[in-house]
Motif scaffolding. Structure first.
Motif, mmCIF file in Angstrom:
data_model
loop_
_atom_site.group_PDB
_atom_site.id
_atom_site.type_symbol
_atom_site.label_atom_id
_atom_site.label_comp_id
_atom_site.label_asym_id
_atom_site.label_seq_id
_atom_site.Cartn_x
_atom_site.Cartn_y
_atom_site.Cartn_z
ATOM 1 N N TYR A 116 1.366 -116.679 28.525
ATOM 2 C CA TYR A 116 3.052 -116.571 29.177
ATOM 3 C C TYR A 116 4.075 -116.850 28.163
ATOM 4 N N PHE A 117 3.571 -117.191 27.030
ATOM 5 C CA PHE A 117 4.556 -117.062 26.078
ATOM 6 C C PHE A 117 4.462 -115.740 24.686
ATOM 7 N N LEU A 118 3.249 -115.965 24.554
ATOM 8 C CA LEU A 118 3.131 -113.919 23.986
ATOM 9 C C LEU A 118 4.461 -112.873 25.012
ATOM 10 N N VAL A 119 3.853 -113.145 26.233
ATOM 11 C CA VAL A 119 4.473 -112.562 26.365
ATOM 12 C C VAL A 119 5.842 -112.226 27.025
ATOM 13 N N ILE A 120 6.936 -112.815 27.265
ATOM 14 C CA ILE A 120 7.771 -114.016 27.315
ATOM 15 C C ILE A 120 8.702 -113.207 26.067
#
Length: 473
Positions: A245-249
């Protein structure tokens, strides 16, 4: 009642108007006595015209009525955005300026379509596709490099997972993390410089490389800091779902406690942003192909002054369009599809009065990363505020120089030098109280000087890098 049947007050008012005098009324009588009525508020409906019930002006003085622009400015200055972590952009008051917005959009549309239409009417291709084909050359290599960098980012997650589950020791994790950072930074950088990528894919891959590097660092130290705080390895903190999730936000700072979430995905919002993205890319392509590339190709024939004058307007327009496409369109699209609620990607940088204010406002994701992982880190280690600020600027200058070096496939220090030269300008600007609202003249002058730098700086950078690029290709 007079003999003519007209009320006496009305008859007296007409006679007074014909003679040029002003009748004394209770309102202006109280004003002359110092017991005047309270100032009346103006609405958008007045437009500076007298309305029934307004008091007459004092004798021998003028009463100033606000113009429409003054009324709009006053109303917009008093308009406050909803104080919520997540808010819809439709809640912002824009009804007053909708006509001007339509005019601006119509002018942009006419300017964008004018050249393709004229080319078609004259029997030429509407759009020159040579630059597009050149930019797409090496697209497969670019995507493969990007995929390899994304896969390499999982090494940071793997190190935390192995240490949290007892497979490796903490000192070994620290050593392997620094080795992984060096590999992530140096290997792609070496590959970029050895391959003949055009500036567009090189810029994209260089930007994504730096973004992933900042994300990896924030994730690693965010987990590490929480483990130190809890005095344990805490395997529950290392979650693959949270890492993905952190990679895409659209955020560079990892927050263990989570993020603010939006309630739903708005399909209309996504459609509008998609159309805006296509429009921005079309405008950027036209601007580069028809306004900038001809100047770049003549960089060795034009004088320095001619080159800068030719590119001042196109350069600032390109920068503005890239800003809108990135922070207003692309980041909002990623935020919408990931339910990411914090949409404060920038502040009112266009009102900046110095470079420090601009650096703080124009790119909130990078600013937050530098503040957390450089400024606060150095302050906790006992460094002074001045030293911490200098290191923040140094890191920012190095990152920008690396990006341009990858874009133009050669290592230079023009961007780094110009950014470091801004430091004395920033501290000299602090001697002028331009940020104080009580000095409107100084504030306006400082903002004009800031905008002059925005016109001159990008044009100068284009001169330095394009001259070197075309001399060696």
């Amino acid at each position: 009642m007079s003999a003519s049947g007209v009320p006496a007050a009305t008859e007296d008012a007409a006679a007074a108007a014909a003679s040029g005098t002003v009748l004394e009324t209770p309102n202006n009588r109280e004003s002359r006595d110092g017991r005047g009525t309270t100032p009346r508020s103006y609405s958008f409906g007045s437009h500076g015209r007298l309305r029934p019930g307004w008091h007459y002006p004092q004798k021998g003085k003028y009463e100033l009525h606000p113009s429409l622009i003054q009324e709009m400015t006053s109303q917009l200055e008093n308009t406050r955005l909803p104080e919520k972590d997540y808010w819809d952009d439709t809640e912002v008051t824009t009804a007053v300026l909708w006509g001007f917005t339509n005019l601006l959009l119509l002018i942009i549309a006419v300017l964008a379509l004018q050249l393709p239409l004229l080319n078609y009417l004259r029997g030429r291709p509407p759009i020159d596709l040579e630059f597009l084909l050149w930019s797409l050359d090496g697209a497969v290599t670019t995507l493969l490099l990007y995929a390899a960098m994304v896969l390499g980012s999982f090494s940071v997650f793997a190190l935390h997972w192995l240490a949290a589950n007892g497979w490796i020791s903490v000192p070994l994790r620290e050593l392997l993390y620094r080795f992984a950072c060096g590999i992530h930074l140096l290997v792609p950088y070496k590959v970029f410089l050895n391959r003949s990528l055009s500036p567009v894919p090189a810029f994209f891959i260089g930007l994504q490389s730096l973004v992933l590097l900042l994300k990896n660092h924030s994730y690693y130290f965010g987990i590490r800091a929480k483990q130190i705080e809890r005095h344990g390895m805490c395997p529950d903190l290392v979650s693959l779902k949270r890492f993905l999730y952190f990679l895409v936000i659209p955020s560079l700072v990892y927050r263990v406690e989570g993020y603010v979430h939006s309630p739903r995905i708005r399909m209309g919002f996504l459609l509008r942003r998609t159309l805006e993205a296509l429009g921005c890319m079309f405008l950027i392509y036209e601007l580069v192909v028809y306004s900038m590339m001809p100047v770049f190709k003549q960089v060795n024939q034009l004088s320095t002054v001619e080159f800068i004058v030719e590119l001042m307007i196109p350069a600032v327009l390109l920068w503005t369009l890239l800003f809108i496409a990135t922070f207003e369109v692309i980041l909002n699209v990623f935020a919408e599809v990931t339910y990411f609620g914090d949409r404060r990607f920038y502040e009112d940088w266009w009102n900046s009065t110095n470079l420090a204010e601009f650096s703080r406002k124009w790119n909130r994701p990078v600013h937050d990363w530098l503040y957390l992982h450089v400024y606060r880190c150095l302050m906790r280690r006992g460094y002074t505020k001045l030293v911490a600020q200098l290191f923040v600027f140094l890191f920012s200058a190095i990152f920008h120089e690396m990006l341009l070096s990858i874009t133009f496939l050669r290592v230079r220090a023009w961007m780094f030098t110009l950014m470091m030269l801004q430091i004395p300008l920033i501290y000299l600007a602090k001697l002028v109280p331009a940020e104080d609202a009580g000095h409107p003249v100084l504030r306006r002058g400082a903002n004009l000087f800031f905008w002059f730098g925005m016109f001159f700086g990008p044009a100068l950078l284009f001169l330095l890098y394009s001259k070197d690029y075309y001399q060696n290709t």
